[in-house]
Design an enzyme around this catalytic site. Structure first.
Site, PDB file in Angstrom:
ATOM      1  N   ARG A 347      32.218 -29.958 -70.305  1.00  0.00           N
ATOM      2  CA  ARG A 347      31.946 -29.506 -71.635  1.00  0.00           C
ATOM      3  C   ARG A 347      30.722 -28.238 -71.403  1.00  0.00           C
ATOM      4  O   ARG A 347      31.066 -27.309 -72.266  1.00  0.00           O
ATOM      5  CB  ARG A 347      31.768 -30.488 -72.636  1.00  0.00           C
ATOM      6  CG  ARG A 347      33.128 -31.416 -72.957  1.00  0.00           C
ATOM      7  CD  ARG A 347      33.052 -32.137 -74.293  1.00  0.00           C
ATOM      8  NE  ARG A 347      34.213 -33.007 -74.352  1.00  0.00           N
ATOM      9  CZ  ARG A 347      35.211 -32.413 -75.156  1.00  0.00           C
ATOM     10  NH1 ARG A 347      35.266 -31.265 -75.593  1.00  0.00           N
ATOM     11  NH2 ARG A 347      36.461 -33.190 -75.313  1.00  0.00           N
ATOM     12  N   GLU A 376      35.114 -38.417 -69.336  1.00  0.00           N
ATOM     13  CA  GLU A 376      35.753 -38.776 -70.382  1.00  0.00           C
ATOM     14  C   GLU A 376      37.276 -39.259 -69.641  1.00  0.00           C
ATOM     15  O   GLU A 376      37.871 -38.850 -69.048  1.00  0.00           O
ATOM     16  CB  GLU A 376      35.994 -37.764 -71.285  1.00  0.00           C
ATOM     17  CG  GLU A 376      34.803 -37.085 -71.575  1.00  0.00           C
ATOM     18  CD  GLU A 376      35.199 -36.053 -72.843  1.00  0.00           C
ATOM     19  OE1 GLU A 376      36.313 -35.940 -73.330  1.00  0.00           O
ATOM     20  OE2 GLU A 376      34.126 -35.051 -72.910  1.00  0.00           O
ATOM     21  N   GLU A 387      42.830 -28.770 -76.572  1.00  0.00           N
ATOM     22  CA  GLU A 387      41.486 -28.629 -76.753  1.00  0.00           C
ATOM     23  C   GLU A 387      40.628 -27.734 -75.956  1.00  0.00           C
ATOM     24  O   GLU A 387      39.847 -26.820 -76.358  1.00  0.00           O
ATOM     25  CB  GLU A 387      40.938 -29.959 -76.867  1.00  0.00           C
ATOM     26  CG  GLU A 387      39.494 -30.257 -77.235  1.00  0.00           C
ATOM     27  CD  GLU A 387      38.664 -31.541 -76.973  1.00  0.00           C
ATOM     28  OE1 GLU A 387      37.339 -31.741 -77.422  1.00  0.00           O
ATOM     29  OE2 GLU A 387      39.444 -32.574 -76.696  1.00  0.00           O
ATOM     30  N   ASP A 444      44.579 -18.576 -81.136  1.00  0.00           N
ATOM     31  CA  ASP A 444      44.115 -17.908 -82.256  1.00  0.00           C
ATOM     32  C   ASP A 444      43.139 -16.794 -81.640  1.00  0.00           C
ATOM     33  O   ASP A 444      41.798 -16.694 -81.864  1.00  0.00           O
ATOM     34  CB  ASP A 444      43.326 -19.138 -82.856  1.00  0.00           C
ATOM     35  CG  ASP A 444      42.697 -18.381 -84.570  1.00  0.00           C
ATOM     36  OD1 ASP A 444      43.544 -17.642 -84.754  1.00  0.00           O
ATOM     37  OD2 ASP A 444      41.815 -18.833 -85.041  1.00  0.00           O
ATOM     38  N   HIS A 666      42.870 -33.216 -86.815  1.00  0.00           N
ATOM     39  CA  HIS A 666      42.895 -33.245 -85.383  1.00  0.00           C
ATOM     40  C   HIS A 666      43.868 -32.214 -84.879  1.00  0.00           C
ATOM     41  O   HIS A 666      44.901 -32.367 -84.806  1.00  0.00           O
ATOM     42  CB  HIS A 666      43.445 -34.551 -84.896  1.00  0.00           C
ATOM     43  CG  HIS A 666      42.755 -35.809 -85.369  1.00  0.00           C
ATOM     44  ND1 HIS A 666      41.343 -36.317 -85.007  1.00  0.00           N
ATOM     45  CD2 HIS A 666      42.992 -36.814 -86.149  1.00  0.00           C
ATOM     46  CE1 HIS A 666      40.998 -37.389 -85.544  1.00  0.00           C
ATOM     47  NE2 HIS A 666      41.785 -37.669 -86.621  1.00  0.00           N
ATOM     48  N   CYS A 668      44.051 -30.682 -82.212  1.00  0.00           N
ATOM     49  CA  CYS A 668      44.508 -30.773 -80.712  1.00  0.00           C
ATOM     50  C   CYS A 668      45.924 -31.572 -80.955  1.00  0.00           C
ATOM     51  O   CYS A 668      46.682 -31.306 -79.960  1.00  0.00           O
ATOM     52  CB  CYS A 668      43.602 -31.678 -79.888  1.00  0.00           C
ATOM     53  SG  CYS A 668      42.067 -30.893 -79.682  1.00  0.00           S
TER      54      CYS A 668
END
Length: 700
Positions: A347, A376, A387, A444, A666, A668
């Site tokens: 990340r 993760e 995501e 987007d 959420h 995602c």
């Protein structure tokens, strides 16, 4: 009898020149003394009949017939008018004498045609049959002829507007009419195209809808017995599609489109074997064999997206199959992960890791994408992939990152023109857009329409990598959508009535800021010494637009272009309009919240629960601005995917929390979570606050 023809008394030539007739001097043969039943006009003697009926007189005839029940006069009018191309021109041509050989004016009294066709449905069946019988005779007569005059074109123009052609009972006649129009010369099509664009939007739309219905009914007839066997009328659909292409061309050349381009889609084709159609088109191109891909305007974005995806899948399957064969032949262990594009990122190093992963897996970009974050746990069931897209786009397009500039007045991003040695991050953005199309992710991104024109210039990567790409022919209208203030200033320069050189004091040199430094560029060699004048200002504006939208960002866009096409390398891109590429990447801006309501899924609630009923009452009552905010809050984008609202898999979940809580989302998983609010007023208040104050993408 002499063989000469005396036009004054309309004499006929001798039936047989070697036969001497009795009393030839006393009984000269003329048209006037022939029996009525043999006074047929010669084919070459096309004298326009005298018809003077006006719209008002025709409407009065209809009113009298409606009251009296005597339709003979009206019946005779229809029978005569539609009996031949000559009579059609006599009835509807504005003036019998002028030729009207111009694309700007068909020479037809449009108001009269509309009145005659609008009244047709009010007439008795025998009058309607008379029209169809007349059309049959006209078409049979004209089909045998080869020479086409503008009067013939006018007749076709009139006949194709016949509203009777909406019924399968008339489709045999309609098909022959379309066949004859489709077979006309290119020059004749050019005239028809320009005449079509002069029709009112209502009449134009009726023509388009009539052709769509004809094609759909022929493909999937409700009652097959009403139509001839497909084997005997294989030319029906090609003829109709070619005529529809004339209307599409008319729509394109109109100063303002008469209809949205989506009105030319035929959704029936979504249910055909479009991949077979595509394969034939790929191998045979625009040959004599008909394919819908030759007329791509008729194919919806649903079809085009599916073709791109399936075409890419086929390419990847071939590569994966070869890879499997190689491993088996070497007796190596087969790892099923080779079927996916596996991306593993941290990340905190999201952009650099993503670039490294995509570069390392460059040969696998067309495989199904699976993303995991280092440290993760969890399998990617779609949420992690989305995501990853959202986080990357948010970071790359942030103004602080420096790759893109955001223009507040046009609400769009544009490529930063700063120069550097490495433009690889622009390739990453192109790859992301391609992956989004291939993996059905809506991004987007707020690019202006000209970006998508540039992406299709050319639509397929050229074999010669030295050839320029992305250098689209752009105009002041394109600049208006990026930099409206500058575009307005240049438009004022073009329309300025004074002395441009003295009053503007401008040369063919422009300046722009790059990383805080003002740099100057010549629009042409020696531009700093060439003044802009009244005579050369058009050239100046075109060169300036080309500089801003093409040349100043050439290296950035070229890298971006190759990134996109490395994923979407498909001949199917040749089928797309720029607007359709935008819809594939970003989704459609047209919201239908009722469709979202029908497709919504529930977790912890049912659609009859008071909270859910209140939610939809509020959402359906929202203005468009707030509906877009809700969609953005819930999904990370305020646009709709190509397949419509149903493809969002939108879910409303119940959370056992205090009703003081705001809704959460959420993005995602396209999910919104609602506490069980007590009433509609409370729900509206909390929902409005949540969607109006969401930061970024509302990631949870």
């Amino acid at each position: 009898m002499t063989s000469s023809l005396h036009y004054g008394c309309r004499e006929l030539p001798p039936i047989c020149p070697n036969v001497r007739l009795k009393h030839q001097h006393q009984h000269r043969i003329t048209v006037d003394n022939l029996p009525p039943d043999v006074r047929a006009r010669f084919a070459t003697d096309k004298v326009m009949p005298l018809r003077t009926k006006t719209v008002k007189e025709f409407q009065e005839d209809i009113e009298r017939a409606t009251v009296s029940g005597d339709w003979k006069h009206v019946h005779d009018f229809y029978l005569t008018t539609f009996g031949s191309f000559l009579e059609l021109n006599a009835a509807f041509k504005k003036d019998a004498s002028p030729l009207f050989n111009t694309i700007e004016d068909s020479g037809i009294n449009t108001k009269f045609i509309n009145a005659v066709y609008d009244a047709l449905s009010l007439t008795p069946p025998d009058a309607q049959r008379a029209v169809l019988k007349g059309i049959i005779n006209s078409l049979l007569r004209e089909w045998k002829g080869s020479r086409r005059t503008k009067d013939d074109l006018r007749a076709y123009f009139i006949l194709v507007q016949n509203p009777q052609c909406t019924s399968p009972a008339t489709y045999v006649i309609y098909a022959h009419l379309l066949r004859q129009i489709a077979a006309l010369a290119e020059a004749d099509h050019y005239f028809l195209m320009h005449w079509f664009k002069k029709l009112s939007q209502k009449r134009f739309k009726q023509l388009v809808e009539r052709l769509h219905l004809f094609i759909s009914t022929r493909l999937f007839p409700v009652k097959p017995e009403e139509l001839p066997p497909m084997a005997k009328c294989s030319w029906w659909i090609p003829s109709a599609t070619k005529v529809l292409s004339l209307l599409n061309a008319a729509n394109i050349i109109s100063s303002t489109p008469i209809l949205p381009f989506v009105d030319f889609y035929n959704p029936t084709l979504d249910h055909t074997d479009f991949m077979e159609d595509y394969r034939i088109w790929q191998t045979q191109g625009n040959s004599t064999r008909f394919t819908f891909c030759q007329f791509a305007f008729i194919l919806s974005t649903v079809v085009k997206k599916a073709v791109i995806q399936k075409d890419s899948e086929q390419q990847m399957i071939s590569m994966a199959r070869q890879s499997l064969v190689d491993k088996v032949s070497r007796r190596q262990r087969v790892d099923m992960s080779l079927l996916f594009l596996n991306i593993k990122v941290r990340r905190l190093q999201l952009v650099s890791d993503s670039m490294d992963e995509l570069t390392r897996n460059r040969a696998d970009l067309k495989k199904k994408l699976k993303v995991s974050f280092v440290g993760e746990a969890g399998l990617d069931m779609g949420g992690l992939t989305k995501e990853w897209f959202l986080l990357l786009i948010r970071q790359i397009f942030h103004t602080d990152y420096g790759m893109f500039t955001f223009f507040n007045d046009s609400h769009c991003h544009w490529f930063s023109s700063w120069k550097c040695d490495n433009f690889s991050e622009f390739r990453l953005v192109g790859v992301l857009m391609g992956l989004a199309v291939y993996n059905s992710i809506t991004l987007d991104i707020s690019f202006p329409p000209c970006v998508y024109k540039k992406l299709l210039t050319p639509p397929v990567v050229p074999c010669d990598l030295d050839l320029p790409v992305g250098m689209a022919t752009l105009t002041l209208d394109d600049l208006q959508q990026v930099m409206p203030d500058l575009s307005h200033g240049l438009a004022e320069l073009l329309s300025y009535e004074g002395n441009v050189e003295e009053d503007f004091c401008t040369t063919f040199q422009v300046s722009q800021e790059e990383l805080g430094v003002i740099k100057s560029y010549n629009l042409k060699p020696g531009g700093d010494k060439i003044p802009v004048t009244n005579q050369n200002r058009k050239e100046y504006v075109q060169l300036y637009v080309d500089f801003l939208l093409n040349k100043s960002i050439y290296r950035q866009f070229t890298t971006f272009y190759y990134g996109f096409h490395s994923v979407c390398a498909s001949d199917a891109l040749m089928l797309l309009r720029p607007e359709e590429v935008e819809i594939l990447v970003c989704g459609s801006p047209n919201l239908d919240m009722s469709s979202l309501q029908k497709a919504a899924q529930y977790e912890g609630y049912s659609k009859t629960d008071p909270t859910i009923r209140a939610f939809w009452d509020v959402v359906l009552g929202f203005p468009l601005k707030f509906q877009k905010r809700l969609l953005h809050f819930s999904t990370g984008s305020d646009r709709v995917p190509v397949g419509g609202m149903a493809d969002l898999n939108f879910k409303i979940s119940k959370i056992d929390a205090s009703t003081e809580w705001l809704p959460i989302s959420h993005t995602c998983f396209n999910q919104i979570c609602l506490p069980p609010y007590k009433n509609k007023k409370e729900l509206k208040q909390k929902l409005t606050i949540a969607i109006s104050n969401a930061e970024g993408f509302g990631l949870e």
